[in-house]
Design an enzyme around this catalytic site. Sequence first.
Site, short mmCIF file in Angstrom:
data_model
loop_
_atom_site.label_atom_id
_atom_site.label_comp_id
_atom_site.label_asym_id
_atom_site.label_seq_id
_atom_site.Cartn_x
_atom_site.Cartn_y
_atom_site.Cartn_z
CG HIS A 173 -1.99 -1.05 1.17
ND1 HIS A 173 -3.15 -0.93 0.44
CD2 HIS A 173 -2.06 -2.27 1.76
CE1 HIS A 173 -3.90 -2.02 0.58
NE2 HIS A 173 -3.24 -2.86 1.36
CG ASP A 187 -2.90 -4.04 5.37
OD1 ASP A 187 -1.93 -3.25 5.41
OD2 ASP A 187 -3.99 -3.74 4.85
CD GLU A 188 -5.65 -5.87 1.96
OE1 GLU A 188 -6.79 -6.35 1.93
OE2 GLU A 188 -5.39 -4.69 1.62
CB VAL A 189 2.72 -8.13 1.70
CG1 VAL A 189 3.96 -8.18 0.81
CG2 VAL A 189 2.88 -7.05 2.77
#
Length: 538
Positions: free
Chosen positions: A251, A316-318
């Site tokens: 992100h 998060d969300e790698v």
Amino acid sequence: MPYPSSVSFQWKSPLAIALTSSIQLNVKSTCNTDCMNFLKSNFNHTISFPLQQQTGLQDFKVSLFKEIDLPRITPSVSSVITDVVVELSSSNPMPKLQIGFDESYILEVTTNSISIKAVTVYGARHAFETLLQLIRISSNKFVISQLPIKISDAPRFKWRGLMVDPSRNPLSPLMFKRIIDTLASVKANVLHIHLSDAQTFVFESKKYPLLHQKGMYDESFVLTQSFLRELAQYGANRGVIVYGEIDTPAHTASWNLGYPGVVANCWDYIVSTSMRYGENVLSLNPANPNTFPIIDALMKELSDTFGTDYVHVGGDEVWTSGWSKSKEYSDIQKFMKSKGLNSLTELEGYFNKYAQEQVIHNGKHPVVWEEVFKKGNADKNTIIQVWDDIRLLQQVVNSGYKAIFSAGFYLDKQMPLCNSYDSSTCVNTHSMWVWTNRDMYDNDPVKSLSSSEKENVLGGEGCSWGESTDEQNFFDRVFQRYSAIAERLWSKESVVDKESHEVRANYLRCLDVRRDIMKGTGPLYHSFCQLPKKEKSN
């Protein structure tokens, strides 16, 4: 609202007192200048000003039908009360604002007095909010009936927060102060600001100013360090802790606009796969010499700016494809070899651990999203925010970590209990948008935990992701339903009456709109809330 720990009163008794908008604060205990200023400011904000705003208005009504309205009592006023007496029992009644400070209070209303007893000013502030909700309008008078009333209250959880996301759609500085005022009105005590994402970078970095200068739509919406310090102090004056988040290593596409090369370039891969919101796939480039110095600077600036004990580093969300499909992949592999990293998952862990180490070095507690724990990369000083797989909550606390939960409290969703690992949870929710507050109200993920496990659960946060909210709809989207989260985090586990909550939350919404802090928030259901007339402007 939220419903107190213990309440005693005389049901439908007409015995009442009256009070006026000029009612005074009377502090009976030792209280230094800062303590007295806090109490006076909050008494004016929570009692004096709201009463002035309501002068001449009709009382709030749920229905025209007596059978289903609030109790319609013709009060028998025995006396007019001219002051509210406050006693603080602590030798340090205004301790540093941090998770775990005493927020309890006792509020008593009799035929001849209104008294508040609390350990700290923060408990007294909560008592002011409860007192405001007891006051009703009858024959152009402010009255409290069903006397005597005694309320003993304290929160169930220490951490009762809201995350806001101005990095998707910007929010003005004034909005943040209104958010804090509204959080305080529902006895929440944490505001978590998501300051960067793939789309924009809203935090002012003095060390690396191109991050916000190039990474923001318009500089007027950049949250400067001076403003954030002011906001943290504003929050402290309402008993609300304010802390920031810079998400790493994913992100982060917006970082590259100011400092090209610090983010791995996998745009060709994203375009070729027609990936929706593909910018979220990009992650920091470990091979670029600026990447880790920027992380160092940002963690230091966050720690210094907010002055609170917590810094959120994301995690998060790698997507490992953000590295493997990038133009810099060969350089990234060389970096990995130099650090003894054998996989991209280990590289993700390297970033996670590095960011946490910087926060700890600055004397703060890191906060991370659940993936950092799930992949074994969380430091023991780190607080884990469980947002997706609520089953992880028990694993987190049994591993000795402190946790906060957000699963089931996503305010950008209409199906707040929809779990990614269990599709059956995605169907039995309310179809009417407003009634999804009931789904959030039912969400109590610690019910199945043992007493010892619950000790490591600090509390929770509602999350307002900003893809479809800005200043025009923020309050309606968020605070119409946040009251359910606030009550779940404050009130006892046994408080489960959704209809009772809706009536009380609807009345509090009316009070907050009347005092100009919840403007733009719709009612929870049908009701009548007369508002003060505004002078017309040319």
